[in-house]
Write a protein that holds these residues in place. Structure first.
Motif, PDB file in Angstrom:
ATOM      1  N   HIS A  14       0.883  -1.201   0.000  1.00 35.04           N
ATOM      2  CA  HIS A  14       0.000   0.000   0.000  1.00 35.04           C
ATOM      3  C   HIS A  14       0.903   1.228   0.000  1.00 35.04           C
ATOM      4  O   HIS A  14       1.485   1.569   1.034  1.00 35.04           O
ATOM      5  CB  HIS A  14      -0.902   0.001   1.238  1.00 35.04           C
ATOM      6  N   HIS A  16       1.600   5.346  -1.643  1.00 32.90           N
ATOM      7  CA  HIS A  16       1.221   6.544  -2.406  1.00 32.90           C
ATOM      8  C   HIS A  16       2.481   7.151  -3.012  1.00 32.90           C
ATOM      9  O   HIS A  16       3.357   7.614  -2.270  1.00 32.90           O
ATOM     10  CB  HIS A  16       0.542   7.571  -1.498  1.00 32.90           C
ATOM     11  N   ARG A  18       2.120   9.503  -5.664  1.00 34.74           N
ATOM     12  CA  ARG A  18       1.749  10.812  -6.242  1.00 34.74           C
ATOM     13  C   ARG A  18       2.210  10.925  -7.693  1.00 34.74           C
ATOM     14  O   ARG A  18       2.420   9.929  -8.362  1.00 34.74           O
ATOM     15  CB  ARG A  18       2.319  11.975  -5.394  1.00 34.74           C
ATOM     16  N   ASN A  42      -5.163   7.332  -5.830  1.00 38.04           N
ATOM     17  CA  ASN A  42      -5.937   8.535  -5.447  1.00 38.04           C
ATOM     18  C   ASN A  42      -5.225   9.821  -5.846  1.00 38.04           C
ATOM     19  O   ASN A  42      -4.959  10.681  -5.020  1.00 38.04           O
ATOM     20  CB  ASN A  42      -6.256   8.520  -3.941  1.00 38.04           C
ATOM     21  N   THR A 107     -11.006  10.137   2.809  1.00 38.05           N
ATOM     22  CA  THR A 107      -9.590  10.500   2.954  1.00 38.05           C
ATOM     23  C   THR A 107      -9.143  11.368   1.781  1.00 38.05           C
ATOM     24  O   THR A 107      -9.990  11.828   0.995  1.00 38.05           O
ATOM     25  CB  THR A 107      -8.729   9.216   3.123  1.00 38.05           C
ATOM     26  N   THR A 108      -7.825  11.584   1.659  1.00 41.51           N
ATOM     27  CA  THR A 108      -7.253  12.400   0.590  1.00 41.51           C
ATOM     28  C   THR A 108      -7.775  11.988  -0.792  1.00 41.51           C
ATOM     29  O   THR A 108      -7.706  10.804  -1.145  1.00 41.51           O
ATOM     30  CB  THR A 108      -5.704  12.231   0.590  1.00 41.51           C
ATOM     31  N   HIS A 175      -4.679  -0.812   5.776  1.00 35.41           N
ATOM     32  CA  HIS A 175      -4.226  -0.089   6.976  1.00 35.41           C
ATOM     33  C   HIS A 175      -5.181  -0.218   8.162  1.00 35.41           C
ATOM     34  O   HIS A 175      -5.745   0.764   8.626  1.00 35.41           O
ATOM     35  CB  HIS A 175      -3.916   1.383   6.678  1.00 35.41           C
ATOM     36  N   CYS A 218      -2.799  10.817  10.345  1.00 34.24           N
ATOM     37  CA  CYS A 218      -3.043  10.050   9.134  1.00 34.24           C
ATOM     38  C   CYS A 218      -4.440   9.487   9.244  1.00 34.24           C
ATOM     39  O   CYS A 218      -5.078   9.579  10.302  1.00 34.24           O
ATOM     40  CB  CYS A 218      -2.037   8.904   9.019  1.00 34.24           C
ATOM     41  N   LEU A 219      -4.915   8.907   8.160  1.00 36.23           N
ATOM     42  CA  LEU A 219      -6.203   8.237   8.190  1.00 36.23           C
ATOM     43  C   LEU A 219      -6.016   6.789   7.763  1.00 36.23           C
ATOM     44  O   LEU A 219      -5.262   6.531   6.822  1.00 36.23           O
ATOM     45  CB  LEU A 219      -7.197   8.939   7.252  1.00 36.23           C
ATOM     46  N   ASP A 247       1.462   2.527   3.523  1.00 35.33           N
ATOM     47  CA  ASP A 247       0.615   3.719   3.386  1.00 35.33           C
ATOM     48  C   ASP A 247       1.476   4.979   3.469  1.00 35.33           C
ATOM     49  O   ASP A 247       1.001   6.029   3.904  1.00 35.33           O
ATOM     50  CB  ASP A 247      -0.491   3.731   4.453  1.00 35.33           C
ATOM     51  N   ALA A 249       2.604   8.239   2.650  1.00 39.28           N
ATOM     52  CA  ALA A 249       1.721   9.189   1.953  1.00 39.28           C
ATOM     53  C   ALA A 249       2.285  10.597   2.082  1.00 39.28           C
ATOM     54  O   ALA A 249       1.960  11.322   3.027  1.00 39.28           O
ATOM     55  CB  ALA A 249       0.308   9.108   2.536  1.00 39.28           C
ATOM     56  N   HIS A 251       2.986  14.456   1.877  1.00 34.55           N
ATOM     57  CA  HIS A 251       2.387  15.779   1.669  1.00 34.55           C
ATOM     58  C   HIS A 251       3.483  16.781   2.008  1.00 34.55           C
ATOM     59  O   HIS A 251       4.261  16.540   2.954  1.00 34.55           O
ATOM     60  CB  HIS A 251       1.202  16.009   2.619  1.00 34.55           C
ATOM     61  N   ALA A 263      -3.847  14.473   5.865  1.00 33.19           N
ATOM     62  CA  ALA A 263      -3.593  13.185   6.521  1.00 33.19           C
ATOM     63  C   ALA A 263      -2.528  12.418   5.750  1.00 33.19           C
ATOM     64  O   ALA A 263      -2.606  12.323   4.528  1.00 33.19           O
ATOM     65  CB  ALA A 263      -4.884  12.379   6.553  1.00 33.19           C
TER      66      ALA A 263
HETATM   67  C1  NCD Z   1      -3.504   8.941   2.279  1.00 31.52           C
HETATM   68  C2  NCD Z   1      -3.088  10.018   1.277  1.00 31.52           C
HETATM   69  O1  NCD Z   1      -2.615  11.082   1.685  1.00 31.52           O
HETATM   70  O2  NCD Z   1      -3.255   9.788   0.075  1.00 31.52           O
HETATM   71  N1  NCD Z   1      -3.512   9.524   3.598  1.00 31.52           N
HETATM   72  C3  NCD Z   1      -3.473   8.852   4.775  1.00 31.52           C
HETATM   73  O3  NCD Z   1      -3.572   9.487   5.825  1.00 31.52           O
HETATM   74  N2  NCD Z   1      -3.321   7.563   4.834  1.00 31.52           N
HETATM   75  C4  NCD Z   1      -4.814   8.368   1.871  1.00 31.52           C
HETATM   76  C5  NCD Z   1      -5.222   7.118   2.619  1.00 31.52           C
HETATM   77  O4  NCD Z   1      -4.654   6.048   2.417  1.00 31.52           O
HETATM   78  O5  NCD Z   1      -6.144   7.207   3.442  1.00 31.52           O
END
Ligand code: NCD
Ligand code: ZN
Length: 346
Positions: A14, A16, A18, A42, A107-108, A175, A218-219, A247, A249, A251, A263
Motif C-alpha cells: 500500500h 502513495h 503521487r 488517489n 480520505t485524501t 491499513h 493520518c487516516l 501507506d 503518503a 504531503h 492526513a
Molecule cells: C492517504 C493520502 O494522503 O493519500 N492519507 C493517509 O492518511 N493515509 C490516503 C489514505 O490512504 O487514506
C-alpha cells in the motif's frame, strides 16, 4: 555491527507515489529497499481507467533511478461509473493487481469515490469472478459516527454484508488500526489486511498529548494503545492474513503544518529499519520476513522475491534524513520518537 538479518526483498502492499515533482522525489525512496509496491490510485484526477493506469505506470517507471529493481503494481480507483469490462481488460493484460474502494469523503482525494455500494455491484461481481482483489479504505463517512469508531462500523455495516453477498470476492482491508480489524481479517477466506509501520508505533496519545503533532496525523487516525498492541501481535504473528502496506503518503510540510492539515505519514525512507526495531523489541525478528516479504506476495498470487536485503544493527543510532526535498516543497520523514540502531545495508 552487532547483528545482521538477511531477508527476501520486501514488498510494500500500500503505497502513495503521487505524480509530477512529488513522484520524482519519493519514488527513489521506495525503490531503494522494496522490490514491488501496490500503487494507490488517489491522484487528482484519480487513476480510474486502464488507459490512465498505463500512462501512470509509465510516469512511475520514468521517475525511478537508473538501474532500480522496482516494480509498480497498479490499481484502479473505483467510481460509480467504473466499467466492469475495462477492469477485466486491465486485469487480464496483467496491468492491474487490485481495485481500490474509497468511500466518498473518507480520505485524501476520495470525493470521486463510492457513495452507494449498490452502484458498483456489477464491477465487484466481475472482480469476484476473475479473482481480482478489492482493496478497501475501511471507514464509514457517516457524520454521526465518531472518527475513532469508523473502522469497526465499516466492518459491521459495509464489509461483512458485502462479503456475505460475494463470498468469492478477495478483499484486502487496508491499513487496519483496531483490534476489531485484526480479528475480522483472520476470519478469511479470501481476506487479508495490511498494517502500516506508523500504526505499529503510534497511539492517539502520540498524536495529541503535549501538543498536536501534524506529522503523526493520518487516516485512519491512530487509536488507543490496546489497538496498537493488537496490531503488534498480528504483525509479529507470522499469520498469512497480515502483511506490510506502509501507506507512506507524502504531503509537503506547508500542507501538514496547516490549520486544516492533510492526513498521511511519510515512512518510505525508514520503514525497514523501524520494523526491524519493533520486531526485535517484540522478540519476533524471525517473523519479519513473513510480514514484509512473503504474506503479501502469497495473497496476491505473486512469485516470492528472489533478491535479498540485509539489515544491520550498529551500536550507534542510525541517522535518517529528516526531510526529502521535492520541487513542490519539503516532506518530513516519519520520526518514531525513539533511537533506531538498524539500517539497510547499501
Ligand atoms: C492517504 C493520502 O494522503 O493519500 N492519507 C493517509 O492518511 N493515509 C490516503 C489514505 O490512504 O487514506
Ligand atoms: Zn493510503
Amino acid at each position: 555491527m552487532i547483528k545482521s538479518l538477511t531477508l527476501r526483498r520486501p514488498d510494500d502492499m500500500h503505497l502513495h507515489l503521487r505524480d509530477g515533482a512529488m513522484l520524482a522525489a519519493v519514488a527513489p525512496e521506495s525503490a531503494r529497499d522494496f522490490a514491488r509496491a501496490i500503487i494507490m490510485p488517489n491522484l487528482a484526477p484519480p487513476i480510474a481507467t486502464m488507459a490512465q493506469a498505463e500512462a501512470y505506470r509509465a510516469r512511475i517507471m520514468a521517475a525511478l533511478p537508473k538501474g532500480a529493481q522496482f516494480e509498480p503494481l497498479m490499481t484502479l480507483y473505483l467510481t460509480e461509473t467504473t466499467d466492469p469490462a475495462d477492469v477485466a481488460r486491465a486485469h487480464s493484460s496483467g496491468l492491474i493487481k487490485a481495485v481500490k474502494l474509497y468511500p466518498a469523503g473518507a480520505t485524501t482525494n476520495s470525493h470521486g469515490g463510492v457513495r452507494d455500494l449498490g452502484q458498483v455491484m456489477p464491477v465487484l461481481e466481475k472482480m469476484a469472478d476473475i479473482g481480482l482483489p478489492l482493496c478497501t479504505h475501511g471507514e464509514v463517512t457517516t457524520p454521526q459516527v465518531d472518527i475513532f469508531d469508523r473502522e469497526a462500523v465499516f466492518i459491521d455495516t459495509v464489509l461483512d454484508p458485502l462479503r456475505r453477498r460475494l463470498p468469492q470476492l478477495r478483499v484486502v482491508m487496508e491499513h487496519i488500526t483496531t483490534q476489531e480489524g485484526v480479528s475480522y481479517a483472520a476470519e478469511g477466506p479470501n481476506l487479508a489486511a495490511t498494517i502500516t509501520t506508523h500504526h505499529l508505533i503510534l497511539n492517539r496519545n502520540h498524536l495529541l498529548v503535549g501538543g498536536i503533532k501534524p506529522h503523526y496525523y493520518c487516516l485512519p487516525v491512530a487509536k488507543r494503545e490496546k489497538h496498537r498492541q493488537a496490531l503488534l501481535r498480528a504483525a509479529t504473528s507470522g499469520h498469512a492474513s497480515y502483511f506490510l502496506g506502509t501507506d507512506s503518503a507524502p504531503h509537503v510540510d506547508a500542507l501538514k503544518e496547516h490549520a486544516c492539515g492533510c492526513a498521511g505519514c511519510f515512512t518510505a525512507t525508514n520503514t525497514m529499519p523501524l520494523l526491524a526495531h519493533i520486531f526485535e523489541q517484540e522478540g519476533a525478528l524471525n517473523q519479519l520476513e513473513a510480514f514484509t516479504s512473503q504474506n503479501g506476495a502469497a495473497f496476491y498470487g505473486l512469485p516470492q522475491n528472489e533478491a535479498q536485503i540485509t539489515l544491520i544493527k550498529s551500536a550507534q543510532p542510525t541517522v535518517f534524513p529528516t526531510k526529502i526535498l521535492s520541487q513542490a516543497g519539503p516532506v518530513t520523514v516519519f520520526d518514531p520518537g525513539f533511537a533506531v540502531h538498524w539500517q539497510v545495508q547499501a
